[in-house]
Scaffold this active site. Sequence first.
Site, PDB file in Angstrom:
ATOM      1  N   ARG A 259     -52.000 -36.043 -90.596  1.00 49.43           N
ATOM      2  CA  ARG A 259     -52.094 -34.943 -89.628  1.00 49.43           C
ATOM      3  C   ARG A 259     -50.904 -34.008 -89.711  1.00 49.43           C
ATOM      4  O   ARG A 259     -49.751 -34.420 -89.530  1.00 49.43           O
ATOM      5  CB  ARG A 259     -52.223 -35.510 -88.204  1.00 49.43           C
ATOM      6  CG  ARG A 259     -52.471 -34.423 -87.158  1.00 49.43           C
ATOM      7  CD  ARG A 259     -52.901 -34.986 -85.810  1.00 49.43           C
ATOM      8  NE  ARG A 259     -54.033 -35.859 -85.972  1.00 49.43           N
ATOM      9  CZ  ARG A 259     -54.039 -37.158 -85.656  1.00 49.43           C
ATOM     10  NH1 ARG A 259     -53.010 -37.719 -85.113  1.00 49.43           N
ATOM     11  NH2 ARG A 259     -55.119 -37.880 -85.866  1.00 49.43           N
TER      12      ARG A 259
ATOM     13  N   CYS B  88     -56.070 -36.623 -77.252  1.00 49.43           N
ATOM     14  CA  CYS B  88     -54.869 -37.452 -77.247  1.00 49.43           C
ATOM     15  C   CYS B  88     -54.044 -37.166 -75.990  1.00 49.43           C
ATOM     16  O   CYS B  88     -53.652 -36.022 -75.744  1.00 49.43           O
ATOM     17  CB  CYS B  88     -54.053 -37.141 -78.506  1.00 49.43           C
ATOM     18  SG  CYS B  88     -52.506 -38.052 -78.557  1.00 49.43           S
TER      19      CYS B  88
ATOM     20  N   CYS C   6     -34.244 -39.399 -76.930  1.00 52.41           N
ATOM     21  CA  CYS C   6     -34.681 -38.871 -78.234  1.00 52.41           C
ATOM     22  C   CYS C   6     -34.150 -37.437 -78.405  1.00 52.41           C
ATOM     23  O   CYS C   6     -34.498 -36.549 -77.611  1.00 52.41           O
ATOM     24  CB  CYS C   6     -36.202 -38.869 -78.322  1.00 52.41           C
ATOM     25  SG  CYS C   6     -36.936 -40.443 -77.805  1.00 52.41           S
TER      26      CYS C   6
ATOM     27  N   CYS D 101     -51.751 -44.803 -84.911  1.00 51.28           N
ATOM     28  CA  CYS D 101     -51.376 -43.447 -85.308  1.00 51.28           C
ATOM     29  C   CYS D 101     -49.850 -43.441 -85.332  1.00 51.28           C
ATOM     30  O   CYS D 101     -49.217 -43.624 -84.285  1.00 51.28           O
ATOM     31  CB  CYS D 101     -51.909 -42.443 -84.290  1.00 51.28           C
ATOM     32  SG  CYS D 101     -51.297 -40.774 -84.522  1.00 51.28           S
TER      33      CYS D 101
HETATM   34  C1  DTB Z   1     -47.275 -36.536 -82.720  1.00 46.58           C
HETATM   35  O1  DTB Z   1     -46.829 -37.095 -83.735  1.00 46.58           O
HETATM   36  N1  DTB Z   1     -47.096 -35.266 -82.425  1.00 46.58           N
HETATM   37  C2  DTB Z   1     -47.663 -34.946 -81.138  1.00 46.58           C
HETATM   38  C3  DTB Z   1     -48.413 -36.243 -80.774  1.00 46.58           C
HETATM   39  N2  DTB Z   1     -47.999 -37.141 -81.804  1.00 46.58           N
HETATM   40  C4  DTB Z   1     -48.280 -36.848 -79.445  1.00 46.58           C
HETATM   41  C5  DTB Z   1     -46.649 -34.491 -80.141  1.00 46.58           C
HETATM   42  C6  DTB Z   1     -45.853 -33.294 -80.606  1.00 46.58           C
HETATM   43  C7  DTB Z   1     -44.978 -32.876 -79.503  1.00 46.58           C
HETATM   44  C8  DTB Z   1     -44.221 -31.621 -79.805  1.00 46.58           C
HETATM   45  C9  DTB Z   1     -43.294 -31.233 -78.729  1.00 46.58           C
HETATM   46  C10 DTB Z   1     -43.951 -30.875 -77.437  1.00 46.58           C
HETATM   47  O2  DTB Z   1     -44.913 -30.079 -77.405  1.00 46.58           O
HETATM   48  O3  DTB Z   1     -43.466 -31.319 -76.379  1.00 46.58           O
HETATM   49 FE1  SF4 Z   2     -38.610 -39.931 -76.396  1.00 51.28          FE
HETATM   50 FE2  SF4 Z   2     -41.282 -39.925 -75.867  1.00 51.28          FE
HETATM   51 FE3  SF4 Z   2     -39.490 -39.886 -73.890  1.00 51.28          FE
HETATM   52 FE4  SF4 Z   2     -39.748 -37.743 -75.416  1.00 51.28          FE
HETATM   53  S1  SF4 Z   2     -41.290 -38.553 -74.065  1.00 51.28           S
HETATM   54  S2  SF4 Z   2     -37.800 -38.657 -74.703  1.00 51.28           S
HETATM   55  S3  SF4 Z   2     -40.209 -38.689 -77.387  1.00 51.28           S
HETATM   56  S4  SF4 Z   2     -39.784 -41.519 -75.379  1.00 51.28           S
END
Ligand code: DTB
Ligand code: SF4
Length: 328
Positions: free
Chosen positions: A272, A108, A68, A200
């Site tokens: 959110r 979460c 990602c 979510c």
């Molecule tokens: C979402 O949509 N945003 C949150 C939660 N779901 C898990 C995560 C945001 C992560 C931002 C980058 C970080 O702090 O690593």
């Molecule tokens: Fe992708 Fe989730 Fe892995 Fe991050 S933690 S690289 S968003 S799959």
Amino acid sequence: MKSALTLSAPNQTLRHDWTRDEVRSIYHQPLLELVFQAQQVHRQHHNPQEVQCCRLLSIKTGGCPEDCGYCPQSAHYETGVERASLMDVDDVLARAREAKSEGSTRFCMGAAWREVRDGRDFDAVLEMVRGVSSLGMEVCCTLGMLTPEQAQRLAEAGLTAYNHNLDTSPEFYDSIITTRRYEDRLRTLQNVRRAGITVCCGGIIGMGESDDDRIGLLHQLASLDSHPESVPINMLVAVEGTPMANAQPADPLALVRCIATARLLMPASMVRLSAGRRSLTREAAALCFLAGANSIFTGEKLLTTPNPEVDEDEQLFRDLGLRPMAFE
Ligand code: DTB
Ligand code: SF4
Ligand code: SAM
């Protein structure tokens, strides 16, 4: 075309058959008209003074095999995020109790996994879910892809919600991630829904996507039957070492536009205002609440990146006349 307001009046059943053209014309309305409509619909479904406060905890950090392009936890990039194995159950529960004492009603837990594997780690996560649930908090997990059986076990452990984002439009998806497909995400969402766990699901803006990609994401979310009970809208937190480190930051007014459109399309859902609040002014955050956002993450850290200070958020709530949603 009828106005967005008529289309989402409260006594009508929620719509899941929006066309992309309808979503496009809602999204492209004059911004203040859009925000006005969204605020009206918001008030028909929610208490406009209440904002749900959620707390995030990274229970397993870094080293993720997915690529990602936005994510500091992907093993494909050098971002300086230190890898850590799964936290101890007791430590996680201590953090949940602390979050509860600070007013969070939802906890979460995020793991940098591509998918869940059965075994010791998953058993420990189930234990965490049981523990947080017994504190009387809503409990959410985001662990990557799930099989129907794994979703069922999470449901039995008391999981309230599963976070699994679609992130962007189907067309733009393979420009940001190559190690999985949009359909993989949709399949996990279906497994979660069938297990009776609330969904979510949202996305990110500021990754170089077009308005039409944002419209495409919102259209996908609003076409899910049922709508996701919560819709996180993240602004990219650009992290050094990721391919998006130098992405042009999104205009905060585009964030407002996305939130208002989400509110009109999915009137009963929690919307959110998620990652990226540190790059918003207080005034921009106020507009997001006016556009129908009614949930945030609080606490100094998201998963690996910083979030506004707790006292800054408390001051913002006082100044805007908002209060944290209470326990039911
Ligand atoms: C979402 O949509 N945003 C949150 C939660 N779901 C898990 C995560 C945001 C992560 C931002 C980058 C970080 O702090 O690593
Ligand atoms: Fe992708 Fe989730 Fe892995 Fe991050 S933690 S690289 S968003 S799959
Ligand atoms: N690995 C699991 C997954 O991808 O579903 C869960 C953890 S992942 C970090 C959860 C979500 O955080 C992602 O879907 C993405 O939307 C969001 N996210 C990750 N990095 C981000 C960033 N730098 N800025 C904004 N949102 C981000």
